[in-house]
Write a protein that holds these residues in place. Sequence first.
Motif, PDB file in Angstrom:
ATOM      1  N   ALA A  25       0.799  -1.228   0.000  1.00 48.81           N
ATOM      2  CA  ALA A  25       0.000   0.000   0.000  1.00 48.81           C
ATOM      3  C   ALA A  25       0.830   1.275   0.000  1.00 48.81           C
ATOM      4  O   ALA A  25       0.305   2.343  -0.281  1.00 48.81           O
ATOM      5  N   TYR A  26       2.086   1.186   0.297  1.00 53.58           N
ATOM      6  CA  TYR A  26       2.879   2.403   0.432  1.00 53.58           C
ATOM      7  C   TYR A  26       4.090   2.396  -0.498  1.00 53.58           C
ATOM      8  O   TYR A  26       4.595   1.356  -0.889  1.00 53.58           O
ATOM      9  N   GLY A  27       4.509   3.594  -0.833  1.00 49.66           N
ATOM     10  CA  GLY A  27       5.708   3.749  -1.641  1.00 49.66           C
ATOM     11  C   GLY A  27       6.942   3.820  -0.764  1.00 49.66           C
ATOM     12  O   GLY A  27       6.871   4.193   0.404  1.00 49.66           O
ATOM     13  N   ARG A  28       8.045   3.475  -1.341  1.00 53.13           N
ATOM     14  CA  ARG A  28       9.314   3.515  -0.600  1.00 53.13           C
ATOM     15  C   ARG A  28      10.037   4.847  -0.802  1.00 53.13           C
ATOM     16  O   ARG A  28      11.170   5.029  -0.389  1.00 53.13           O
ATOM     17  N   ASP A  29       9.366   5.787  -1.424  1.00 50.80           N
ATOM     18  CA  ASP A  29       9.960   7.067  -1.772  1.00 50.80           C
ATOM     19  C   ASP A  29      10.287   7.891  -0.531  1.00 50.80           C
ATOM     20  O   ASP A  29       9.534   7.903   0.446  1.00 50.80           O
ATOM     21  N   HIS A  30      11.414   8.576  -0.609  1.00 50.29           N
ATOM     22  CA  HIS A  30      11.816   9.496   0.449  1.00 50.29           C
ATOM     23  C   HIS A  30      12.722  10.565  -0.155  1.00 50.29           C
ATOM     24  O   HIS A  30      13.160  10.451  -1.287  1.00 50.29           O
ATOM     25  N   ARG A  31      12.942  11.596   0.620  1.00 46.44           N
ATOM     26  CA  ARG A  31      13.775  12.705   0.156  1.00 46.44           C
ATOM     27  C   ARG A  31      14.828  12.978   1.227  1.00 46.44           C
ATOM     28  O   ARG A  31      14.524  13.075   2.412  1.00 46.44           O
ATOM     29  N   LEU A  32      16.071  13.073   0.771  1.00 48.48           N
ATOM     30  CA  LEU A  32      17.173  13.466   1.645  1.00 48.48           C
ATOM     31  C   LEU A  32      17.480  14.925   1.369  1.00 48.48           C
ATOM     32  O   LEU A  32      17.561  15.339   0.208  1.00 48.48           O
ATOM     33  N   SER A  33      17.648  15.704   2.425  1.00 48.74           N
ATOM     34  CA  SER A  33      17.956  17.115   2.221  1.00 48.74           C
ATOM     35  C   SER A  33      18.904  17.601   3.303  1.00 48.74           C
ATOM     36  O   SER A  33      19.007  17.013   4.379  1.00 48.74           O
ATOM     37  N   ALA A  34      19.588  18.669   2.968  1.00 50.67           N
ATOM     38  CA  ALA A  34      20.470  19.364   3.898  1.00 50.67           C
ATOM     39  C   ALA A  34      20.529  20.813   3.440  1.00 50.67           C
ATOM     40  O   ALA A  34      20.437  21.091   2.232  1.00 50.67           O
ATOM     41  N   PRO A  35      20.673  21.735   4.364  1.00 52.34           N
ATOM     42  CA  PRO A  35      20.680  23.151   3.993  1.00 52.34           C
ATOM     43  C   PRO A  35      21.740  23.464   2.931  1.00 52.34           C
ATOM     44  O   PRO A  35      22.887  23.026   3.031  1.00 52.34           O
ATOM     45  N   GLY A  36      21.310  24.194   1.901  1.00 51.17           N
ATOM     46  CA  GLY A  36      22.218  24.656   0.870  1.00 51.17           C
ATOM     47  C   GLY A  36      22.602  23.630  -0.174  1.00 51.17           C
ATOM     48  O   GLY A  36      23.474  23.880  -0.994  1.00 51.17           O
ATOM     49  N   LYS A  37      21.965  22.462  -0.154  1.00 52.32           N
ATOM     50  CA  LYS A  37      22.301  21.402  -1.107  1.00 52.32           C
ATOM     51  C   LYS A  37      21.034  20.943  -1.828  1.00 52.32           C
ATOM     52  O   LYS A  37      19.946  21.002  -1.269  1.00 52.32           O
ATOM     53  N   PRO A  38      21.185  20.446  -3.057  1.00 55.83           N
ATOM     54  CA  PRO A  38      20.002  19.922  -3.741  1.00 55.83           C
ATOM     55  C   PRO A  38      19.505  18.652  -3.047  1.00 55.83           C
ATOM     56  O   PRO A  38      20.300  17.882  -2.496  1.00 55.83           O
ATOM     57  N   ASP A  39      18.217  18.464  -3.077  1.00 55.85           N
ATOM     58  CA  ASP A  39      17.626  17.258  -2.497  1.00 55.85           C
ATOM     59  C   ASP A  39      18.040  16.029  -3.305  1.00 55.85           C
ATOM     60  O   ASP A  39      18.336  16.121  -4.500  1.00 55.85           O
ATOM     61  N   ILE A  40      18.026  14.892  -2.649  1.00 56.71           N
ATOM     62  CA  ILE A  40      18.268  13.609  -3.306  1.00 56.71           C
ATOM     63  C   ILE A  40      16.991  12.791  -3.185  1.00 56.71           C
ATOM     64  O   ILE A  40      16.499  12.542  -2.077  1.00 56.71           O
ATOM     65  N   ALA A  41      16.442  12.395  -4.344  1.00 52.28           N
ATOM     66  CA  ALA A  41      15.251  11.547  -4.345  1.00 52.28           C
ATOM     67  C   ALA A  41      15.693  10.114  -4.072  1.00 52.28           C
ATOM     68  O   ALA A  41      16.560   9.584  -4.764  1.00 52.28           O
ATOM     69  N   GLY A  42      15.125   9.516  -3.055  1.00 50.31           N
ATOM     70  CA  GLY A  42      15.495   8.157  -2.687  1.00 50.31           C
ATOM     71  C   GLY A  42      14.305   7.226  -2.703  1.00 50.31           C
ATOM     72  O   GLY A  42      13.151   7.642  -2.661  1.00 50.31           O
ATOM     73  N   SER A  43      14.609   5.948  -2.771  1.00 52.80           N
ATOM     74  CA  SER A  43      13.609   4.893  -2.714  1.00 52.80           C
ATOM     75  C   SER A  43      14.345   3.625  -2.312  1.00 52.80           C
ATOM     76  O   SER A  43      15.541   3.657  -2.009  1.00 52.80           O
ATOM     77  N   SER A  44      13.660   2.515  -2.341  1.00 54.64           N
ATOM     78  CA  SER A  44      14.351   1.245  -2.130  1.00 54.64           C
ATOM     79  C   SER A  44      14.726   0.681  -3.495  1.00 54.64           C
ATOM     80  O   SER A  44      14.278   1.157  -4.538  1.00 54.64           O
ATOM     81  N   ASP A  45      15.556  -0.328  -3.482  1.00 51.41           N
ATOM     82  CA  ASP A  45      15.922  -1.043  -4.703  1.00 51.41           C
ATOM     83  C   ASP A  45      14.630  -1.564  -5.346  1.00 51.41           C
ATOM     84  O   ASP A  45      13.701  -1.976  -4.641  1.00 51.41           O
ATOM     85  N   PRO A  46      14.526  -1.552  -6.666  1.00 50.89           N
ATOM     86  CA  PRO A  46      13.317  -2.080  -7.310  1.00 50.89           C
ATOM     87  C   PRO A  46      12.986  -3.518  -6.892  1.00 50.89           C
ATOM     88  O   PRO A  46      11.818  -3.902  -6.879  1.00 50.89           O
ATOM     89  N   ALA A  47      13.994  -4.294  -6.510  1.00 53.91           N
ATOM     90  CA  ALA A  47      13.734  -5.654  -6.026  1.00 53.91           C
ATOM     91  C   ALA A  47      12.899  -5.650  -4.748  1.00 53.91           C
ATOM     92  O   ALA A  47      12.286  -6.664  -4.403  1.00 53.91           O
TER      93      ALA A  47
END
Length: 153
Positions: A25-47
Motif C-alpha cells: 500500500a505504500y511507496g518507498r519514496d523518500h527525500r534526503l535534504s540538507a541546507p544549501g544542497k540539492p535534495d536527493i530523491a530516494g527509494s528502495s531497490d526495485p527488487a
Amino acid sequence: MRDHRYTLHLEWTGNRGAGTVDYRAYGRDHRLSAPGKPDIAGSSDPAFRGDAAAWNPEELLVASISACHQLWYLHLAAAAGVVVTAYADDPDGVMAEDAGGGGQFAQVTLHPRVTLADEARRGEADGLHDEAHRLCYIARSVNFPVHVEPAAP
C-alpha cells in the motif's frame, strides 16, 4: 583527534493515502535534504518495491565508498606531484540477502581509471590507490571487504 558531525533530513514521501496499512500500500519514496544542497530523491531497490529512477541506500553506500577513495587519491596525487587529468570509477557492490529478507553487503569493488599528464609516472600513480584505500574513512568504517582494482584509462 577531532570529531566531525554530519546531519541531514530524511522525509518519507511514499504515503499513498493509507500509510503502511499493507506492504503493497505504500511507496518507498523518500527525500534526503540538507541546507544549501540539492535534495536527493530516494527509494528502495526495485527488487524491494522501490522506484528505479531514485537512488537507493545500497547505491548511495557504494557511491560513498567510491567518492571517498577518489577524494583521497586526488589529494595524494597532488601532494606527490602526480598530475591527474581525469578520474572515473565504475564501482560495484554485492549485497547478499538471507532467507528472512535481511542481508548485508558481501563486498564492494572499485575500478578507478586515472588519466595522467605524464604516463611515465603510472607506477607511482597506481601505488597511490593503496594509500588512498588505507585512508578512506568510509571504507575503514564498513564491515565488509572493499577491493580496489585500477583499470586502464
